[in-house]
Design an enzyme around this catalytic site. Structure first.
Site, PDB file in Angstrom:
ATOM      1  N   CYS A 101       0.480  -0.868  -0.121  1.00 30.16           N
ATOM      2  CA  CYS A 101       0.058   0.009  -0.217  1.00 30.16           C
ATOM      3  C   CYS A 101       0.822   1.259   0.128  1.00 30.16           C
ATOM      4  O   CYS A 101       0.708   2.117  -0.339  1.00 30.16           O
ATOM      5  CB  CYS A 101      -0.870   0.087   0.771  1.00 30.16           C
ATOM      6  SG  CYS A 101      -0.267   0.001   3.220  1.00 30.16           S
ATOM      7  N   HIS A 172      -2.788   1.227   7.295  1.00 30.24           N
ATOM      8  CA  HIS A 172      -3.245   0.904   5.109  1.00 30.24           C
ATOM      9  C   HIS A 172      -2.505   2.431   4.897  1.00 30.24           C
ATOM     10  O   HIS A 172      -3.088   3.494   5.648  1.00 30.24           O
ATOM     11  CB  HIS A 172      -4.534   0.319   5.390  1.00 30.24           C
ATOM     12  CG  HIS A 172      -4.257   0.712   3.997  1.00 30.24           C
ATOM     13  ND1 HIS A 172      -4.110  -0.734   2.520  1.00 30.24           N
ATOM     14  CD2 HIS A 172      -5.416   1.235   3.031  1.00 30.24           C
ATOM     15  CE1 HIS A 172      -4.053   0.019   1.295  1.00 30.24           C
ATOM     16  NE2 HIS A 172      -4.626   0.462   1.484  1.00 30.24           N
TER      17      HIS A 172
END
Length: 234
Positions: A101, A172
C-alpha cells in the site's frame, strides 16, 4: 496491509515505513527529480501546523489503522463506488500484493500529478506510467506485481526505515489528490476512486485534512495515524 482484495496474488512484501526521508530516496531513485518534489511530515491537523507544510502541496498520503469497522465500511463503500462514474483523468490502480500500500499510495500520488512534475526520461516511473496509461486498474496492479525492479526498490526502501518491518501490518496507506477540481481518495483495496467534492491545488491540504479528521474520529483510541504531504519544490 493484506486483505481480501489482494487475494488474487500470494505475493507479499514487507510494509513501507511512513517516513518522508525514506520515501524521498525511494521516489528519487525511481525517477522523480529531487528538485521537482519532496515528501514532508505533517505534524498535526491544526491550521498553525498545516501552515508549516511547504507549499504547494501536490498530494497527501495518509496512514491509518485497519479495524473491523473500517473493513465493514470499505465493503459497503465498494457497492456504491461500482455504480459511480469518475473522470478518466484520475489515475487509479488496484492492489494485489500484500503490504504494497505504501508503494501504491506513492504511485497514485505521482500518477495524478505528472503534469506538475518532471520524471527522468527512461526512469522506472517514466516507463511505468507510459506503459500503464491505457490499462485498467487491475491490469496496472498485475503489471506492478510482475515488475522485479519496483519490488527490489521497495525492499531497499523498507530496509532504510528506522524500525524493523513486520509482515503482519495492521495499518494502511491511502492517497488524496486533486484531479480536475475534485478531491479524490485513492485506495487500491477499494473498487475505485472516491470523490470528496470540490478542491483545488491551493486548498488540497486543508480539504484532505477534513476527510482525514472524519477517519480519525471513527477510531479515536488509536495513535496509529500518520500524514505525509508531497510538495512541489520551488
Amino acid at each position: 496491509m493484506a486483505t481480501a482484495s489482494e487475494s488474487s496474488s500470494s505475493k507479499r512484501w514487507l510494509p513501507l515505513e511512513s517516513n518522508p526521508d525514506v520515501m524521498n530516496q525511494y521516489l528519487w531513485g525511481l525517477g522523480l527529480a529531487p528538485d521537482e518534489a519532496e515528501c514532508n511530515d505533517v505534524y498535526g491537523l491544526d491550521d498553525e501546523l498545516l501552515e508549516m507544510v511547504p507549499k504547494p502541496v501536490l498530494a497527501v498520503l495518509f496512514l491509518y489503522p485497519i479495524t473491523k469497522k473500517s473493513e465493514e465500511e470499505r465493503i459497503e463503500q465498494d457497492k456504491e463506488i461500482k455504480e459511480k462514474v469518475h473522470s478518466d483523468k484520475v489515475y487509479f490502480m488496484k492492489q494485489t500484493v500484500g503490504n504494497a500500500c505504501g508503494t501504491i499510495g506513492l504511485l497514485h500520488a505521482i500518477g495524478n500529478i505528472t503534469s506538475e512534475i518532471k520524471l527522468s526520461d527512461g526512469s522506472f516511473l517514466d516507463r511505468f506510467f507510459k506503459s500503464t496509461a491505457n490499462m485498467t486498474p487491475m491490469e496496472r496492479a498485475k503489471f506492478l506485481e510482475n515488475d522485479s525492479q519496483i519490488e527490489d526498490a521497495h525492499s531497499v526502501a523498507v530496509i532504510a526505515g528506522d524500525t524493523p518491518a513486520s509482515e503482519d501490518a495492521d495499518t494502511h496507506f491511502i492517497c488524496l489528490a486533486c484531479v480536475e477540481g475534485e478531491l479524490y481518495e485513492l485506495d487500491g483495496r477499494k473498487a475505485g476512486p472516491i470523490s470528496h467534492g470540490a478542491s483545488s491545488p491551493a486548498t488540497l491540504l486543508k480539504d484532505a485534512t477534513k476527510v482525514i479528521k472524519k477517519m480519525i474520529e471513527k477510531n479515536p483510541g488509536s495513535l496509529n495515524f500518520n500524514l505525509i504531504a508531497i510538495s512541489k519544490r520551488t
